[in-house]
Design a protein around this motif. Structure first.
Motif, PDB file in Angstrom:
ATOM      1  N   ARG A 149       0.822  -1.225   0.000  1.00 54.25           N
ATOM      2  CA  ARG A 149       0.000   0.000   0.000  1.00 54.25           C
ATOM      3  C   ARG A 149       0.850   1.266   0.000  1.00 54.25           C
ATOM      4  O   ARG A 149       0.376   2.327  -0.379  1.00 54.25           O
ATOM      5  N   MET A 150       2.091   1.151   0.454  1.00 54.83           N
ATOM      6  CA  MET A 150       2.900   2.368   0.585  1.00 54.83           C
ATOM      7  C   MET A 150       4.083   2.448  -0.372  1.00 54.83           C
ATOM      8  O   MET A 150       4.622   3.537  -0.575  1.00 54.83           O
ATOM      9  N   LEU A 151       4.451   1.322  -0.979  1.00 56.46           N
ATOM     10  CA  LEU A 151       5.621   1.335  -1.856  1.00 56.46           C
ATOM     11  C   LEU A 151       5.212   1.149  -3.309  1.00 56.46           C
ATOM     12  O   LEU A 151       4.271   0.426  -3.606  1.00 56.46           O
ATOM     13  N   PRO A 152       5.941   1.796  -4.232  1.00 54.71           N
ATOM     14  CA  PRO A 152       5.644   1.605  -5.657  1.00 54.71           C
ATOM     15  C   PRO A 152       6.129   0.225  -6.112  1.00 54.71           C
ATOM     16  O   PRO A 152       7.117  -0.296  -5.601  1.00 54.71           O
ATOM     17  N   GLY A 153       5.441  -0.360  -7.029  1.00 51.41           N
ATOM     18  CA  GLY A 153       5.859  -1.653  -7.566  1.00 51.41           C
ATOM     19  C   GLY A 153       5.553  -2.797  -6.620  1.00 51.41           C
ATOM     20  O   GLY A 153       5.125  -2.595  -5.479  1.00 51.41           O
ATOM     21  N   PRO A 154       5.794  -4.010  -7.087  1.00 52.82           N
ATOM     22  CA  PRO A 154       5.502  -5.188  -6.263  1.00 52.82           C
ATOM     23  C   PRO A 154       6.486  -5.314  -5.097  1.00 52.82           C
ATOM     24  O   PRO A 154       7.641  -4.923  -5.198  1.00 52.82           O
ATOM     25  N   VAL A 155       5.999  -5.850  -3.994  1.00 51.78           N
ATOM     26  CA  VAL A 155       6.840  -6.088  -2.811  1.00 51.78           C
ATOM     27  C   VAL A 155       7.182  -7.571  -2.788  1.00 51.78           C
ATOM     28  O   VAL A 155       6.294  -8.420  -2.713  1.00 51.78           O
ATOM     29  N   ASP A 156       8.473  -7.868  -2.879  1.00 49.48           N
ATOM     30  CA  ASP A 156       8.852  -9.277  -2.915  1.00 49.48           C
ATOM     31  C   ASP A 156       8.934  -9.874  -1.507  1.00 49.48           C
ATOM     32  O   ASP A 156       8.868  -9.169  -0.500  1.00 49.48           O
ATOM     33  N   ARG A 157       9.069 -11.189  -1.475  1.00 48.97           N
ATOM     34  CA  ARG A 157       9.097 -11.905  -0.203  1.00 48.97           C
ATOM     35  C   ARG A 157      10.277 -11.474   0.661  1.00 48.97           C
ATOM     36  O   ARG A 157      10.150 -11.352   1.887  1.00 48.97           O
ATOM     37  N   GLY A 158      11.426 -11.229   0.038  1.00 50.07           N
ATOM     38  CA  GLY A 158      12.609 -10.844   0.800  1.00 50.07           C
ATOM     39  C   GLY A 158      12.400  -9.562   1.589  1.00 50.07           C
ATOM     40  O   GLY A 158      12.734  -9.483   2.774  1.00 50.07           O
ATOM     41  N   LEU A 159      11.817  -8.555   0.935  1.00 51.41           N
ATOM     42  CA  LEU A 159      11.595  -7.280   1.613  1.00 51.41           C
ATOM     43  C   LEU A 159      10.554  -7.413   2.724  1.00 51.41           C
ATOM     44  O   LEU A 159      10.742  -6.906   3.824  1.00 51.41           O
ATOM     45  N   SER A 160       9.455  -8.111   2.429  1.00 53.02           N
ATOM     46  CA  SER A 160       8.418  -8.231   3.457  1.00 53.02           C
ATOM     47  C   SER A 160       8.910  -9.028   4.654  1.00 53.02           C
ATOM     48  O   SER A 160       8.610  -8.689   5.800  1.00 53.02           O
ATOM     49  N   ARG A 161       9.722 -10.068   4.410  1.00 59.16           N
ATOM     50  CA  ARG A 161      10.276 -10.836   5.534  1.00 59.16           C
ATOM     51  C   ARG A 161      11.291 -10.009   6.316  1.00 59.16           C
ATOM     52  O   ARG A 161      11.363 -10.111   7.542  1.00 59.16           O
ATOM     53  N   LEU A 162      12.072  -9.212   5.623  1.00 62.09           N
ATOM     54  CA  LEU A 162      13.045  -8.358   6.296  1.00 62.09           C
ATOM     55  C   LEU A 162      12.344  -7.377   7.235  1.00 62.09           C
ATOM     56  O   LEU A 162      12.742  -7.217   8.399  1.00 62.09           O
ATOM     57  N   VAL A 163      11.300  -6.739   6.744  1.00 64.38           N
ATOM     58  CA  VAL A 163      10.572  -5.780   7.567  1.00 64.38           C
ATOM     59  C   VAL A 163       9.882  -6.486   8.730  1.00 64.38           C
ATOM     60  O   VAL A 163       9.928  -6.008   9.866  1.00 64.38           O
ATOM     61  N   PHE A 164       9.268  -7.641   8.456  1.00 64.64           N
ATOM     62  CA  PHE A 164       8.621  -8.368   9.549  1.00 64.64           C
ATOM     63  C   PHE A 164       9.643  -8.810  10.597  1.00 64.64           C
ATOM     64  O   PHE A 164       9.384  -8.715  11.804  1.00 64.64           O
ATOM     65  N   ALA A 165      10.811  -9.270  10.154  1.00 66.01           N
ATOM     66  CA  ALA A 165      11.853  -9.698  11.094  1.00 66.01           C
ATOM     67  C   ALA A 165      12.294  -8.533  11.979  1.00 66.01           C
ATOM     68  O   ALA A 165      12.550  -8.708  13.175  1.00 66.01           O
ATOM     69  N   ALA A 166      12.359  -7.337  11.391  1.00 62.89           N
ATOM     70  CA  ALA A 166      12.706  -6.155  12.183  1.00 62.89           C
ATOM     71  C   ALA A 166      11.640  -5.911  13.251  1.00 62.89           C
ATOM     72  O   ALA A 166      11.958  -5.674  14.427  1.00 62.89           O
ATOM     73  N   LEU A 167      10.372  -5.986  12.861  1.00 61.76           N
ATOM     74  CA  LEU A 167       9.280  -5.774  13.826  1.00 61.76           C
ATOM     75  C   LEU A 167       9.296  -6.835  14.922  1.00 61.76           C
ATOM     76  O   LEU A 167       9.162  -6.525  16.106  1.00 61.76           O
ATOM     77  N   GLU A 168       9.465  -8.086  14.518  1.00 59.84           N
ATOM     78  CA  GLU A 168       9.458  -9.165  15.501  1.00 59.84           C
ATOM     79  C   GLU A 168      10.632  -9.044  16.467  1.00 59.84           C
ATOM     80  O   GLU A 168      10.486  -9.264  17.672  1.00 59.84           O
ATOM     81  N   GLY A 169      11.786  -8.658  15.947  1.00 54.09           N
ATOM     82  CA  GLY A 169      12.948  -8.458  16.812  1.00 54.09           C
ATOM     83  C   GLY A 169      12.731  -7.326  17.808  1.00 54.09           C
ATOM     84  O   GLY A 169      13.103  -7.436  18.980  1.00 54.09           O
ATOM     85  N   LEU A 170      12.092  -6.261  17.341  1.00 54.54           N
ATOM     86  CA  LEU A 170      11.804  -5.134  18.237  1.00 54.54           C
ATOM     87  C   LEU A 170      10.819  -5.547  19.332  1.00 54.54           C
ATOM     88  O   LEU A 170      10.965  -5.151  20.494  1.00 54.54           O
ATOM     89  N   VAL A 171       9.826  -6.348  18.964  1.00 55.91           N
ATOM     90  CA  VAL A 171       8.874  -6.843  19.964  1.00 55.91           C
ATOM     91  C   VAL A 171       9.595  -7.687  21.012  1.00 55.91           C
ATOM     92  O   VAL A 171       9.391  -7.502  22.214  1.00 55.91           O
ATOM     93  N   LEU A 172      10.448  -8.594  20.552  1.00 60.13           N
ATOM     94  CA  LEU A 172      11.189  -9.455  21.480  1.00 60.13           C
ATOM     95  C   LEU A 172      12.065  -8.639  22.428  1.00 60.13           C
ATOM     96  O   LEU A 172      12.071  -8.865  23.640  1.00 60.13           O
ATOM     97  N   HIS A 173      12.782  -7.681  21.884  1.00 56.47           N
ATOM     98  CA  HIS A 173      13.663  -6.863  22.726  1.00 56.47           C
ATOM     99  C   HIS A 173      12.883  -6.022  23.730  1.00 56.47           C
ATOM    100  O   HIS A 173      13.289  -5.881  24.878  1.00 56.47           O
TER     101      HIS A 173
END
Length: 200
Positions: A149-173
């Motif tokens: 919804r916020m980025l131009p073009g298709p969002v691939d699995r690598g980018l979405s997993r990277l962002v989710f991993a960042a969020l999950e790591g922040l939650v854990l910390h």
């Protein structure tokens, strides 16, 4: 008709019932709290019954087996976490991405701890992995949709997993260290990166 009176000192103590929810949901919430505090090995019918303030037989009646209890608790936890997260609720702007994440951790630490306990347990019990993976796909998909919804073009699995991993790591910390302000600082930086990608 007269009320029966028990002699003083022989009155039975009644178990106090905790009203965290109703029926099955209350038992699943109790299971989440038991695992969050003591790990999956502490999850027994008796522990859940004691936590929920109900009889052991009621837990058996609702779930039938410990594996069914675990499976339903996992589903319940992920759904509850998704509904309380801000993934998929933003306005499609990087500045709004993951707002409320720190509040989610503070308001439901047991829910988050439960999920991390299950992830670690899945390394020892591979039968949990299939169910966890299918449910985590919901997290991954919610992240991908929000990024799309916020980025131009298709969002691939690598980018979405990277962002989710960042969020999950922040939650854990935040869950472990309790440093809300550090989580907020990191989220601000993540939003800046997403703004750059959106403009690019």
């Amino acid at each position: 008709m007269t009320d029966s009176v028990e002699p003083a000192g022989e009155r039975r103590t009644r178990k106090r019932v905790n009203h965290y929810g109703t029926g099955r949901v209350a038992l699943l919430d109790a299971a989440v709290r038991v695992v969050a505090r003591g790990g999956l090995r502490r999850l027994t019918y008796r522990a859940v019954a004691e936590e929920a303030g109900v009889t052991h037989g009621l837990v058996v009646h609702h779930f039938g087996s410990r594996d069914a209890l675990i499976e339903e608790a996992v589903t319940h936890a992920i759904r509850a976490s998704l509904s309380s997260s801000t993934l998929g609720t933003g306005a499609g702007r990087p500045a709004d991405f993951a707002t409320g994440l720190t509040d989610m951790v503070e308001s439901g630490p047991e829910l988050q701890a439960f999920q991390y306990e299950l992830l670690l347990e899945a390394r020892r019990r591979p039968e949990l992995l299939t169910h966890l993976r299918s449910l985590y796909e919901e997290y991954f998909e919610a992240t991908r949709r929000e990024l799309s919804r916020m980025l131009p073009g298709p969002v691939d699995r690598g980018l979405s997993r990277l962002v989710f991993a960042a969020l999950e790591g922040l939650v854990l910390h935040q869950l472990v260290f309790g440093e809300r302000e550090v989580t907020e600082e990191a989220l601000t930086r993540l939003r800046t990166v997403l703004e750059g990608l959106a403009e690019g």
